[in-house]
Design a protein around this motif. Structure first.
Motif, PDB file in Angstrom:
ATOM      1  N   ASN B 255       0.813  -1.223   0.000  1.00 44.96           N
ATOM      2  CA  ASN B 255       0.000   0.000   0.000  1.00 44.96           C
ATOM      3  C   ASN B 255       0.845   1.271   0.000  1.00 44.96           C
ATOM      4  N   ASN B 256       2.149   1.134   0.255  1.00 52.12           N
ATOM      5  CA  ASN B 256       3.038   2.310   0.235  1.00 52.12           C
ATOM      6  C   ASN B 256       3.389   2.722  -1.191  1.00 52.12           C
ATOM      7  N   THR B 258       1.223   2.893  -4.140  1.00 50.95           N
ATOM      8  CA  THR B 258       0.036   2.939  -4.995  1.00 50.95           C
ATOM      9  C   THR B 258       0.115   4.108  -5.979  1.00 50.95           C
ATOM     10  N   ILE B 260      -1.630   6.660  -5.900  1.00 55.56           N
ATOM     11  CA  ILE B 260      -1.732   7.925  -5.146  1.00 55.56           C
ATOM     12  C   ILE B 260      -0.328   8.461  -4.827  1.00 55.56           C
ATOM     13  N   GLU B 261       0.560   7.552  -4.429  1.00 53.73           N
ATOM     14  CA  GLU B 261       1.942   7.960  -4.134  1.00 53.73           C
ATOM     15  C   GLU B 261       2.607   8.477  -5.414  1.00 53.73           C
TER      16      GLU B 261
END
Lengths: 402, 345
Positions: B255-256, B258, B260-261
């Motif tokens: 999740n680190n 994704t 979005i990042e």
């Protein structure tokens, strides 16, 4: 005044303001909350924690001290959870950390709180590794995944059958639920999984898996996934033609209201283990259901609401019993006092289906406070869903530990 | 702009004077200046600032790397976060499963990520613009999905207990100590980025960015240079990933990494100024500070970031770096005109 002098003056002024702010905060009990504030329900869980602490303040605080609560969103991402924890601990100088929602976020935060010696109380995360890290600073309000798996497997093996298919989503809690259930089916009944598939955390198409499961002729399908994903899988299991006689077993997130709301009729008959049943007929549960309905517009609260509520009550009890100085010189001592006070909470009877007790040792036996899982089934899907309680089981304290 | 840059004018002049001695001197002086930063930040009584600085420095390394392929070479890539993930996972697994020390695991992770950069860069040989963006997005996201469903790569639980770097008995196990590591890496990264920009390779990258056909006509091997830009950029991402993974508490999760990042990273580069090395640095600092200060307004935070992105593209397409560049060019032009008019008089 030169530019450099102006800069230094501004820095000093900022330092003074910070210092004054820190002085003003003395006497307050500072609580940091980091939760997954991204979905509609997720925001309501976090809001409930804040609202309940706010109610305590309105009622006069705890031993005359008000609670200063800071809520941050970790988006269910470990790096953001760790950043939040560090911000709350080092910047806000909190006395207690509440969080997180997701196991994959709570897991690294346990290391942060252990190192900085800040008590951490977990509202929702069920992954069993959280309390197995041996931190003396962590407490878990929800039922650990190891207990859920035991209860689920016992019921399934004795009442449904041993030929079970598993659809496991890639989030930490679902993976843990899925793996633990398979392990329990094997250890309790010698049953191997009839079909296992890993799916994405937000998978939308399960039809291929459902066709394979249909042809495998299983007794039941365990769908371990977060709420929206589980709801989609349930609907598609019927679209694939798997009859209702094949039981649908949910992981603990089946308790979340989006499951029956999205799945509709496909939710009917799904059973799962949780920490709280909205069908609970105790007066405290009736009142709680009504409060959640009025305050948050939820037809029947799931166990993430009840756990958030129970957590606040446990914190209230612990803070009431802790001897706090609440000045900057005693921050470390206050944190230790709060940790010890939480460890002294025994036999708390709240909304959870069984009593919650903690103790001093940094072991899962002491820090997995709730050992009672309730087996629940949906008797009606849709937004006005209805549940019934099938069984309530309190597990032995060492259950599931290797 | 004059007012904005006034406090830095003396500093810029000072560093320009140092550069006349040797190109590396201002960097060494800046390094020495930055060494006591943790102590200064710690004196404010808020050690979180040091943690924040470390996070910003890792993002600086990432965005400076992204700027090489996107800013210098003009290749639209949305898969950079996947390379960052490869660096993080490789270094973690080498350290945990094979007991490699950080000092061996990190270079190995950088090499592996560099090789992965070739794969991510391959579509650039045939694709451009939105098509290349889609291809790299798919590759980057497939890295994350692969991590998410592979137990050996951490799967859903993530990779835990990644050991911090160590030199003898000195362990980089807290923010203060880790700062020296990430600050050194970021400084080296920025310095190398400037060196690349000044080299023939850097000029070839920029020629490709400006006009692929013209670059090709002038004898530049366009496909090879495009791939090289992806590889160099990947090396940066690999280093940043390894530093992120080993930073206490030593935990990574799919999740680190994704989309979005990735968008946040793009925002850093766009805000700082595409094609400006300092732009990546400024962008990383500003975006992370804005993010950190809007944490409590989580309801509107994504909207705020989206709005900033839209406003930037509309009103400041060259980013902060572009504005500074324009100011410097104007200043130089005015100075030249004054000199000319003085001469004429």
């Amino acid at each position: 005044m030169t530019t450099t002098t102006k800069g230094i003056t501004a820095l000093l002024a900022a330092g003074l303001v910070t210092g004054l702010a820190a002085t003003a905060l003395a006497g307050e009990i500072r609580i940091g909350v980091t939760m997954r504030m991204v979905s509609e329900n997720g925001q309501k869980y976090g809001q409930m924690v804040v609202d309940e602490f706010d109610m305590i303040n309105k009622a006069g605080g705890i031993n005359g001290h008000t609670l200063d609560v800071t809520l941050l969103n970790d988006e269910c991402k470990s790096d953001k959870g760790v950043a939040n924890a560090n911000k709350l601990i080092f910047q806000e100088k909190i006395h207690l950390l509440v969080g997180s929602t997701c196991s994959s976020v709570s897991l690294p935060i346990v290391d942060v709180t252990a190192k900085t010696k800040v008590p951490q109380i977990i509202p929702h995360s069920t992954n069993e590794k959280i309390t197995q890290k041996g931190s003396a600073w962590v407490f878990r309000v929800p039922v650990s995944g190891r207990y859920y798996a035991g209860v689920n497997a016992k019921y399934v093996g004795e009442n449904i059958g041993k030929k079970i298919a598993y659809l496991c989503a890639a989030d930490a809690a679902s993976q843990n639920d899925c793996e633990a259930m398979q392990a329990q089916m094997k250890s309790q009944f010698g049953a191997e999984a009839a079909y296992v598939a890993q799916v994405q955390e937000k998978e939308v198409d399960f039809r291929t898996h459902m066709q394979k499961i249909k042809s495998a002729g299983v007794d039941g399908i365990m769908i371990a996934a977060l709420a929206e994903t589980m709801a989609r899988a349930l609907v598609q299991s019927y679209e694939a033609g798997i009859p209702a006689s094949v039981n649908r077993i949910g992981s603990s997130s089946a308790s979340n209201s989006p499951v029956p709301a999205i799945a509709g009729d496909a939710a009917k008959g799904v059973f799962f283990t949780a920490a709280y049943a909205a069908a609970d007929d105790r007066p405290i549960a009736r009142l709680f259901n009504e409060m959640v309905r009025q305050r948050y517009g939820i037809h029947a609260p799931d166990h993430d609401f009840s756990q958030a509520y129970d957590l606040v009550r446990i914190v209230e009890i612990a803070l009431g019993n802790a001897d706090l100085k609440l000045d900057s010189a005693n921050l470390a001592a206050d944190r230790t006092a709060i940790r010890d006070a939480i460890a002294n909470v025994k036999g708390y009877q709240g909304l959870a289906s069984g009593p919650i007790s903690f103790c001093a040792e940094a072991t899962p036996q002491c820090r997995d406070g709730n050992r009672t899982a309730v087996l629940i089934a949906y008797t009606k899907g849709g937004k006005d869903y209805v549940t019934e309680v099938l069984a309530r089981v309190t597990m032995p304290v060492d259950f599931g530990l290797k | 702009m004059n007012l904005l840059l006034a406090p830095f004018r003396g500093l810029v002049d000072f560093f320009q004077a140092l550069a006349r001695i040797h190109r590396i001197v201002p960097w060494l002086v800046a390094y020495v200046f930055l060494l006591p930063l943790p102590e200064i930040l710690s004196a404010t009584g808020n050690d979180y600032y040091i943690y924040l600085t470390n996070r910003i420095l890792i993002f600086i390394l990432l965005s400076v790397g992204l700027n090489i392929v996107k800013g210098f070479c003009g290749q639209v890539t949305v898969g950079h976060i996947g390379l960052y993930a490869i660096g993080a996972v490789t270094s973690s697994l080498l350290a945990i499963n094979y007991g490699w020390p950080f000092w061996a695991a990190m270079p190995a992770a950088v090499v592996v990520t560099g090789l992965a950069g070739i794969i991510i860069g391959l579509p650039s040989v045939r694709l451009e613009g939105a098509y290349l963006a889609l291809a790299t997005l798919g590759l980057g996201e497939s890295v994350r999905i692969m991590i998410a469903v592979t137990p050996a790569l951490g799967s859903s639980t993530g990779i835990m207990l990644i050991p911090p770097p160590q030199v003898g008995s000195f362990v980089f196990d807290d923010f203060q100590k880790y700062y020296y590591l990430v600050m050194t890496a970021a400084m080296i990264g920025i310095y190398l980025s400037f060196s690349i920009l000044r080299s023939a390779t850097g000029r070839a990258f920029m020629a490709i960015r400006e006009d692929v056909i013209a670059a090709s006509v002038h004898g530049i091997n366009v496909p090879a240079n495009k791939l090289l830009a992806f590889v160099i950029s990947a090396l940066y991402a690999g280093a940043a990933g390894a530093l992120f993974a080993h930073m206490p508490p030593g935990f990574i999760h799919h999740n680190n990494f994704t989309i979005i990042e990735m968008v946040t990273l793009l925002l850093m580069v766009v805000m700082g100024g595409i094609g400006h090395i300092w732009g990546g640095v400024i962008g990383a600092i500003i975006v992370y500070i804005i993010y950190d200060n809007t944490l409590e307004f989580y309801h509107i935070q994504p909207l705020t970031f989206g709005l900033i992105m839209v406003l930037l593209v509309v009103f400041m397409p060259q980013g902060i770096g572009g504005v500074i560049d324009r100011y410097l060019v104007t200043k130089r032009f005015v100075k030249l005109r004054e000199e000319k008019s003085d001469g004429a008089a």
